[in-house]
Design an enzyme around this catalytic site. Structure first.
Site, PDB file in Angstrom:
ATOM      1  N   ASP A  13      34.697  31.838  42.742  1.00 24.58           N
ATOM      2  CA  ASP A  13      35.407  31.241  43.748  1.00 24.58           C
ATOM      3  C   ASP A  13      34.380  31.031  45.045  1.00 24.58           C
ATOM      4  O   ASP A  13      34.541  30.270  46.144  1.00 24.58           O
ATOM      5  CB  ASP A  13      36.822  31.533  44.482  1.00 24.58           C
ATOM      6  CG  ASP A  13      36.806  32.968  44.917  1.00 24.58           C
ATOM      7  OD1 ASP A  13      35.720  33.498  45.041  1.00 24.58           O
ATOM      8  OD2 ASP A  13      37.605  33.565  45.234  1.00 24.58           O
ATOM      9  N   SER A  14      33.169  31.637  44.541  1.00 26.38           N
ATOM     10  CA  SER A  14      32.022  31.137  45.581  1.00 26.38           C
ATOM     11  C   SER A  14      31.891  29.734  45.812  1.00 26.38           C
ATOM     12  O   SER A  14      30.984  29.157  46.701  1.00 26.38           O
ATOM     13  CB  SER A  14      30.993  32.057  45.470  1.00 26.38           C
ATOM     14  OG  SER A  14      30.753  31.755  43.859  1.00 26.38           O
ATOM     15  N   ASP A  17      37.422  33.310  38.524  1.00 21.37           N
ATOM     16  CA  ASP A  17      38.358  34.055  39.478  1.00 21.37           C
ATOM     17  C   ASP A  17      39.542  33.540  39.555  1.00 21.37           C
ATOM     18  O   ASP A  17      39.839  32.576  39.624  1.00 21.37           O
ATOM     19  CB  ASP A  17      37.274  34.099  40.766  1.00 21.37           C
ATOM     20  CG  ASP A  17      36.365  34.918  41.167  1.00 21.37           C
ATOM     21  OD1 ASP A  17      36.525  36.008  40.642  1.00 21.37           O
ATOM     22  OD2 ASP A  17      35.569  34.451  41.799  1.00 21.37           O
ATOM     23  N   LYS A  46      39.291  37.120  36.721  1.00 27.13           N
ATOM     24  CA  LYS A  46      38.733  38.617  37.618  1.00 27.13           C
ATOM     25  C   LYS A  46      39.589  38.482  38.978  1.00 27.13           C
ATOM     26  O   LYS A  46      39.969  37.356  39.491  1.00 27.13           O
ATOM     27  CB  LYS A  46      37.483  38.337  38.140  1.00 27.13           C
ATOM     28  CG  LYS A  46      37.060  39.133  39.348  1.00 27.13           C
ATOM     29  CD  LYS A  46      35.292  39.285  39.571  1.00 27.13           C
ATOM     30  CE  LYS A  46      34.577  38.348  40.166  1.00 27.13           C
ATOM     31  NZ  LYS A  46      35.036  38.089  41.639  1.00 27.13           N
ATOM     32  N   GLU A  80      40.583  40.178  43.193  1.00 35.05           N
ATOM     33  CA  GLU A  80      39.945  41.028  43.877  1.00 35.05           C
ATOM     34  C   GLU A  80      41.037  42.253  44.538  1.00 35.05           C
ATOM     35  O   GLU A  80      42.179  41.845  44.499  1.00 35.05           O
ATOM     36  CB  GLU A  80      39.697  40.473  45.397  1.00 35.05           C
ATOM     37  CG  GLU A  80      38.487  39.438  44.920  1.00 35.05           C
ATOM     38  CD  GLU A  80      37.996  38.456  46.115  1.00 35.05           C
ATOM     39  OE1 GLU A  80      38.270  39.108  47.394  1.00 35.05           O
ATOM     40  OE2 GLU A  80      37.176  37.700  45.886  1.00 35.05           O
ATOM     41  N   GLU A 114      30.821  44.775  45.230  1.00 38.79           N
ATOM     42  CA  GLU A 114      30.096  44.102  45.877  1.00 38.79           C
ATOM     43  C   GLU A 114      29.807  44.723  47.392  1.00 38.79           C
ATOM     44  O   GLU A 114      30.627  45.279  48.037  1.00 38.79           O
ATOM     45  CB  GLU A 114      31.040  42.653  46.406  1.00 38.79           C
ATOM     46  CG  GLU A 114      30.326  41.624  47.327  1.00 38.79           C
ATOM     47  CD  GLU A 114      30.607  40.247  47.221  1.00 38.79           C
ATOM     48  OE1 GLU A 114      31.790  40.030  46.362  1.00 38.79           O
ATOM     49  OE2 GLU A 114      30.454  39.452  48.045  1.00 38.79           O
TER      50      GLU A 114
HETATM   51  O1  KIV Z   1      32.927  34.398  43.604  1.00 41.70           O
HETATM   52  C1  KIV Z   1      31.678  34.884  43.398  1.00 41.70           C
HETATM   53  O2  KIV Z   1      30.885  34.447  43.249  1.00 41.70           O
HETATM   54  C2  KIV Z   1      32.133  36.280  43.135  1.00 41.70           C
HETATM   55  C3  KIV Z   1      30.624  37.105  43.111  1.00 41.70           C
HETATM   56  C4  KIV Z   1      30.426  37.057  44.720  1.00 41.70           C
HETATM   57  C5  KIV Z   1      30.823  38.555  42.353  1.00 41.70           C
HETATM   58  O3  KIV Z   1      32.897  36.922  43.065  1.00 41.70           O
END
Ligand code: KIV
Length: 264
Positions: free
Chosen positions: A44-45, A83, A112, A114, A180
């Site tokens: 989600d970056s 994510d 994934k 968090e 992270e």
């Molecule tokens: O969203 C993302 O790119 C991430 C990485 C920073 C691990 O979760």
């Protein structure tokens, strides 16, 4: 050959470092796959590096599905993690629905999410339904408004909590864990305590593999690139060669070097 969970398990058991990189569209996914990236993360970056937001919080589930679909059209072999975006796992029902959409519509291989204690029952449910799950501890970008962008685990209390959360996530069924912005000695302790691959970003060389944000390794990030990352396009004459250099340096243990590590 298509990378599966059992391929990743074998790599982990043999000590081969796992090279993971973010991608958000078909073209980059194709070249990452062709360059030997083992795991593509549709992070989600994308809210920051693609959409230009200040944080990852505005990213929606539909946007994650859209980008995951594009990535999977360009990717042939790499394992693909997507994510769960901010608040899509706020309740168990929402998380199950979101994970199902990322896999059924987006074509992700793994989701994934968090957090530690808060997500344990969700992890257990997802896992019992046959969904591969990756945990994410340390700096949590979705909690940035509350906790900021800070290294996690420098004091004894937070280090112990991180280790406890990591063990609990494993016990509840995560197949992989991202750490992270964690001091290298702590990341190594967590890696040694677990029996699943631990993938670090700003977590030193002692993890089972590395993940970086694509735009950081290509020098495209607007503003400051994190000190734990590296511009692999410098000295390379194409994007594919830069990605290949990243994979090579991760596998050979050259990246991260000590200057990329977060110390205690
Ligand atoms: O969203 C993302 O790119 C991430 C990485 C920073 C691990 O979760």
């Amino acid at each position: 050959m298509k990378t599966t969970l059992s391929t990743l398990k074998k790599m982990y058991e043999s000590g081969e470092k796992i090279a993971c990189l973010t991608a958000y569209d078909a073209s980059f996914a194709h070249w990452e796959d062709q360059s030997g990236v083992d795991v593509i993360l549709v992070g989600d970056s994308l809210g920051m590096v693609v959409q230009g937001n200040a944080t990852t919080l505005p990213v929606t589930l539909d946007e994650m599905i859209y980008h995951t679909k594009m990535v999977q059209r360009g990717n042939e072999n790499a394992w693909c993690i997507a994510d769960l975006p901010f608040m899509s796992d706020a309740t168990l029902e929402k998380a199950l629905e979101a994970a199902a959409c990322l896999m059924k519509e987006g074509g992700a291989n793994m989701v994934k999410l968090e957090g530690g204690e808060r997500v344990l029952s969700t992890v257990a449910q997802l896992s019992s339904l046959g969904i591969p799950v990756c945990g994410h501890l340390g700096l949590l970008p979705q909690s940035v408004e509350k906790k900021g962008y800070k290294v996690v685990g420098r004091d004894r209390h937070s280090a112990e909590k991180l280790l406890k959360d990591a063990m609990a996530l494993q016990a509840h069924g995560v197949d992989m864990l991202v750490l992270e912005c964690v001091p290298s000695p702590l990341a190594q302790t967590v890696t040694e305590a677990l029996s699943i691959p631990v993938i670090g970003i700003g977590a030193g060389a002692g993890t089972s593999g590395q993940v970086l944000v694509l735009h950081d390794i290509l020098g495209l990030t607007v503003g400051k690139t994190p000190m734990f990352s590296k511009n692999f396009l410098e000295g390379a004459d194409s994007i594919q060669k830069a990605i290949t250099a990243y994979v090579h340096e991760v596998k050979a243990g050259y990246f991260p070097a000590s200057k990329h590590e977060i110390t205690l």
